[in-house]
Design a protein around this motif. Sequence first.
Motif, short mmCIF file in Angstrom:
data_model
loop_
_atom_site.label_atom_id
_atom_site.label_comp_id
_atom_site.label_asym_id
_atom_site.label_seq_id
_atom_site.Cartn_x
_atom_site.Cartn_y
_atom_site.Cartn_z
N THR A 76 0.84 -1.19 0.00
CA THR A 76 0.00 0.00 0.00
C THR A 76 0.88 1.24 0.00
N ILE A 77 0.53 2.22 -0.83
CA ILE A 77 1.26 3.49 -0.84
C ILE A 77 0.32 4.60 -0.38
N TRP A 78 0.71 5.27 0.71
CA TRP A 78 -0.02 6.44 1.19
C TRP A 78 0.85 7.66 0.96
N VAL A 79 0.22 8.74 0.56
CA VAL A 79 0.91 9.99 0.30
C VAL A 79 0.40 11.05 1.27
N CYS A 80 1.31 11.70 1.98
CA CYS A 80 0.96 12.74 2.94
C CYS A 80 0.22 13.88 2.24
N SER A 81 -1.01 14.11 2.64
CA SER A 81 -1.84 15.13 2.01
C SER A 81 -1.23 16.54 2.09
N PRO A 82 -0.82 17.02 3.28
CA PRO A 82 -0.24 18.37 3.32
C PRO A 82 1.06 18.48 2.52
N CYS A 83 1.87 17.41 2.51
CA CYS A 83 3.13 17.41 1.75
C CYS A 83 2.84 17.50 0.25
N PHE A 84 1.83 16.75 -0.19
CA PHE A 84 1.41 16.71 -1.58
C PHE A 84 0.93 18.08 -2.02
N LYS A 85 0.06 18.67 -1.20
CA LYS A 85 -0.51 19.98 -1.53
C LYS A 85 0.55 21.07 -1.52
N LYS A 86 1.45 21.04 -0.54
CA LYS A 86 2.50 22.05 -0.44
C LYS A 86 3.33 22.11 -1.70
N ARG A 87 3.53 20.97 -2.34
CA ARG A 87 4.38 20.89 -3.53
C ARG A 87 3.61 21.12 -4.83
N GLY A 88 2.31 21.42 -4.71
CA GLY A 88 1.50 21.71 -5.88
C GLY A 88 1.33 20.54 -6.83
N LEU A 89 1.32 19.33 -6.30
CA LEU A 89 1.21 18.14 -7.14
C LEU A 89 -0.24 17.91 -7.56
N ASN A 90 -0.41 17.11 -8.60
CA ASN A 90 -1.71 16.91 -9.23
C ASN A 90 -2.28 15.53 -8.89
N GLU A 91 -3.45 15.52 -8.26
CA GLU A 91 -4.09 14.25 -7.89
C GLU A 91 -4.39 13.37 -9.09
#
Length: 119
Positions: A76-91
């Motif tokens: 399973t791969i979980w991605v830290c939501s605040p880390c993801f958003k901070k970096r401007g990544l695309n869902e």
Amino acid sequence: MAKIAVSITSAKDNTDKATVGFVVANASVASGQETVVFLNVEGAYLAQEGYANDIHEEGFAPLKQLIGQFVEAGGTIWVCSPCFKKRGLNEEELIPGATIVGGAKLVEFLSQGASCITY
């Protein structure tokens, strides 16, 4: 079955750590352990389709291959939501098998007796 969390905080800033994190995660899932990779800080970049394509540390399989093997084996791969958003990544560009989660999800997993190793 044990629970193992592998926290990966590195990506292209330290490709050795990112690679070894997935090597250990693959060993864990291959030995029948319930295994979660938590991509956080710079590691969140690894959740973007195509990002890991050119990462290949000498002596190891390419990172893209390691990530694919981990997911195929049931990891399973979980991605830290605040880390993801901070970096401007695309869902819409998440790699297969990755899910964006808050820190509470990792805390819940750890509170169930999971051991954690960080790279």
